[in-house]
Design a protein around this motif. Structure first.
Motif, mmCIF file in Angstrom:
data_model
loop_
_atom_site.group_PDB
_atom_site.id
_atom_site.type_symbol
_atom_site.label_atom_id
_atom_site.label_comp_id
_atom_site.label_asym_id
_atom_site.label_seq_id
_atom_site.Cartn_x
_atom_site.Cartn_y
_atom_site.Cartn_z
ATOM 1 N N VAL A 101 -7.811 -69.963 36.260
ATOM 2 C CA VAL A 101 -8.887 -69.740 37.243
ATOM 3 C C VAL A 101 -8.320 -69.036 38.459
ATOM 4 C CG1 VAL A 101 -10.619 -70.841 38.714
ATOM 5 C CG2 VAL A 101 -10.109 -71.811 36.473
ATOM 6 N N ARG A 102 -8.905 -67.905 38.802
ATOM 7 C CA ARG A 102 -8.493 -67.168 40.008
ATOM 8 C C ARG A 102 -9.279 -67.678 41.210
ATOM 9 N NH1 ARG A 102 -9.638 -61.284 39.421
ATOM 10 N NH2 ARG A 102 -8.601 -61.185 41.437
ATOM 11 N N GLU A 146 -16.155 -68.549 35.202
ATOM 12 C CA GLU A 146 -16.688 -67.351 35.858
ATOM 13 C C GLU A 146 -17.453 -67.722 37.127
ATOM 14 O OE1 GLU A 146 -18.737 -63.269 34.116
ATOM 15 O OE2 GLU A 146 -19.069 -65.167 33.099
ATOM 16 N N ARG A 147 -18.255 -68.776 37.038
ATOM 17 C CA ARG A 147 -19.056 -69.150 38.208
ATOM 18 C C ARG A 147 -18.175 -69.693 39.326
ATOM 19 N NH1 ARG A 147 -24.696 -72.531 38.045
ATOM 20 N NH2 ARG A 147 -25.168 -70.925 36.502
ATOM 21 N N VAL A 148 -17.152 -70.458 38.978
ATOM 22 C CA VAL A 148 -16.237 -70.966 40.006
ATOM 23 C C VAL A 148 -15.534 -69.795 40.695
ATOM 24 C CG1 VAL A 148 -14.002 -72.118 40.312
ATOM 25 C CG2 VAL A 148 -15.850 -73.278 39.107
ATOM 26 N N GLU A 149 -15.055 -68.828 39.905
ATOM 27 C CA GLU A 149 -14.317 -67.693 40.470
ATOM 28 C C GLU A 149 -15.188 -66.842 41.391
ATOM 29 O OE1 GLU A 149 -10.885 -66.785 37.116
ATOM 30 O OE2 GLU A 149 -12.735 -65.624 37.068
ATOM 31 N N VAL A 166 -18.496 -58.988 38.226
ATOM 32 C CA VAL A 166 -19.402 -59.571 39.209
ATOM 33 C C VAL A 166 -20.557 -60.233 38.475
ATOM 34 C CG1 VAL A 166 -20.906 -59.087 41.166
ATOM 35 C CG2 VAL A 166 -18.799 -57.806 40.880
ATOM 36 N N ILE A 167 -20.892 -61.452 38.884
ATOM 37 C CA ILE A 167 -22.025 -62.132 38.244
ATOM 38 C C ILE A 167 -23.129 -62.359 39.265
ATOM 39 C CG2 ILE A 167 -20.632 -63.339 36.509
ATOM 40 C CD1 ILE A 167 -20.965 -65.859 38.271
ATOM 41 N N GLU A 182 -14.639 -78.917 36.912
ATOM 42 C CA GLU A 182 -15.396 -80.024 36.290
ATOM 43 C C GLU A 182 -16.823 -80.076 36.848
ATOM 44 O OE1 GLU A 182 -14.498 -81.716 33.779
ATOM 45 O OE2 GLU A 182 -12.353 -81.279 33.699
ATOM 46 N N VAL A 183 -16.965 -79.833 38.168
ATOM 47 C CA VAL A 183 -18.302 -79.789 38.783
ATOM 48 C C VAL A 183 -19.129 -78.670 38.146
ATOM 49 C CG1 VAL A 183 -19.555 -79.274 40.930
ATOM 50 C CG2 VAL A 183 -17.570 -80.782 40.986
ATOM 51 N N ALA A 184 -18.501 -77.492 37.973
ATOM 52 C CA ALA A 184 -19.209 -76.343 37.383
ATOM 53 C C ALA A 184 -19.599 -76.618 35.936
ATOM 54 C CB ALA A 184 -18.340 -75.086 37.483
#
Length: 456
Positions: A310-311, A258-261, A2-3, A120-122
């Motif tokens: 990517v999950r 990580e941020r996308v997930e 968790v982030i 790509e956005v992230a």
């Protein structure tokens, strides 16, 4: 894992984990008028994401986002609510039309590409954040390198020689910071930019691209060469070069995945256009196939990208559509079940139009007033004029095609067309916009339905 998301990008708003659902709605109210139900739904979804971060890792892994289906006509704020929510939470956000995808086996984009686009956005978001952190160091390093180029070679063996070099260097530094050396020419080594080449294969664009770069480095440029350029241009180039040295792109890639997930938001528009069921021939045949392809992405799967696997389990999906012809129940049952929260957005009234024109932080009237002020023209809208604009917009929406708040853009552009054109040459720099002015500019077009179909 968790982030914790960083705070919101809106400087006036408190950090995200301090925002209650009510406060999230208040933040959205600054930009979007009305639609309380939709705002409440997205505020709860965002707050649940913050709540999930405070759970134990085992429990957090099991808590899935409750995806949202927004139902409402065009121009009522569906996209804007999702976009503002993402900006508020500093989340990677992608808006994509469901109609751009085709069933596997047809020519067109596959649904996995939305996850690759989101990555790509992230990457861009995180790279910008890292660049902000190293900006001062990069500028300092670039300045030292530029001074090395500007400095003539001097004898530094004697003590007085060292002092002389230091004095000269400081004098050059002062001139550089004041912009006095901007036009001087320097010669430095630059690398040619790589030319992007897209090759579409079954394995995807990204993987093929990487393999080609590894195998044929000479083909893709990047060779250094010496070039003369102005000091101001050289400084910008050196700053970019230093920034790229200071930013660890491998770390950026890991954090982006990580941020996308954990925090990604995908807005799936035009869902009603793929809501048809099998049973026809021609272009309609692949509709259900597209739904079945979207289903695993929304349910939770793993997508291969150039930055790794990517999950999609914890990405929040917000779907939207007008659903005039089709109904949400026309979607395949499995996909319906993945959008448990349904909110209906209401058509806009005259009062809503008035609020849209005046209330939001960057309301349409405020935009036009600011634009004309750059020409020295002061626009003054009376309350009655605003009401008249809203009334005409509403009437045209009813008589022709209802495009919601977007109608205000066409109305305002037509209303101020003459002032915008004549603005720089106007003798009288103060203009009062009253109901008479509005009717004079718009009444004839608004009355003639055929004309308004083409012009407004």
């Amino acid at each position: 894992m968790v982030i914790y998301l960083p705070g919101t990008t809106d400087s006036e708003a408190p950090p995200l984990d301090e925002l209650t659902p009510r406060e999230i709605v208040d933040q959205l109210d600054k930009h979007v008028v009305g639609q309380k139900d939709a705002k409440r739904a997205v505020a709860i979804a965002l707050r649940n994401r913050v709540r999930r971060q405070k759970l134990s890792p085992e429990m957090a892994e099991e808590v899935m986002p409750k995806n949202i289906l927004m139902i409402g006509p065009t121009g009522v704020g569906k996209t804007e609510i999702a976009r503002r929510l993402a900006r508020l939470s500093n989340s990677p956000f992608l808006k994509v039309e469901a109609t751009k995808f085709t069933e596997v086996g047809y020519v067109g984009r596959d649904v996995d590409s939305m996850i690759r686009d989101l990555i790509e956005v992230a990457i861009d978001m995180l790279r910008e954040e890292k660049l902000d952190m190293v900006a001062d160091r990069a500028e300092a390093n670039a300045e030292e390198r530029l001074l090395d180029l500007l400095m003539p070679p001097q004898d530094s063996e004697k003590p007085e020689g060292e002092e002389s070099i230091a004095r000269t260097r400081e004098k050059l530094r002062k001139g550089l910071r004041e912009g006095k050396l901007d036009e001087r020419l320097v010669e430095l080594e630059v690398r040619e930019r790589n030319t992007p080449i897209e090759i579409i294969t079954n394995t995807g664009v990204e993987e093929m691209d990487i393999n080609l770069r590894d195998m044929l480095p000479g083909l893709f440029g990047g060779k250094p060469r010496r070039r003369k350029m102005r000091v101001a241009e050289a400084f910008d180039y050196l700053v970019q070069e230093e920034e790229s040295k200071l930013v660890d792109m491998e770390q950026v890639s890991r954090q982006a995945v990580e941020r996308v997930e954990q925090a990604g938001i995908i807005f799936l528009d035009e869902m009603d256009k793929i809501a048809g069921r099998e049973g026809g021939r021609g272009p309609d045949v692949s509709r259900e196939g597209v739904q079945r392809d979207i289903l695993p992405i929304v349910e939770g799967t793993t997508v291969s990208t150039r930055y790794g696997m990517v999950r999609t389990d914890h990405i929040l999906f917000i779907a939207a559509g007008a659903f005039h012809v089709s109904k949400p129940s026309d979607l395949i049952p499995e996909l319906q079940g993945r959008f448990p929260i349904r909110v209906e957005l209401k058509s806009l009234s005259v009062e809503d139009f008035i609020r849209i024109l005046t209330e939001p932080k960057n309301a349409l009237i405020k935009q036009y007033v600011a634009l004309m002020e750059t020409e020295g023209v002061k626009l003054k809208f009376t309350d009655e004029a605003v009401g008249e604009i809203a009334r005409i917009a509403m009437e045209i929406n009813q008589d022709t095609e209802n495009i919601g708040a977007r109608r205000l853009h066409t109305i305002m552009e037509k209303l101020l067309e003459e002032i915008s054109f004549e603005g720089p040459d106007m003798k009288k720099k103060s203009v009062k916009i009253d109901p008479e002015f509005v009717r004079k500019q718009l009444a004839e077009i608004a009355k003639d339905q055929d004309l308004s179909r083409y012009i407004l």
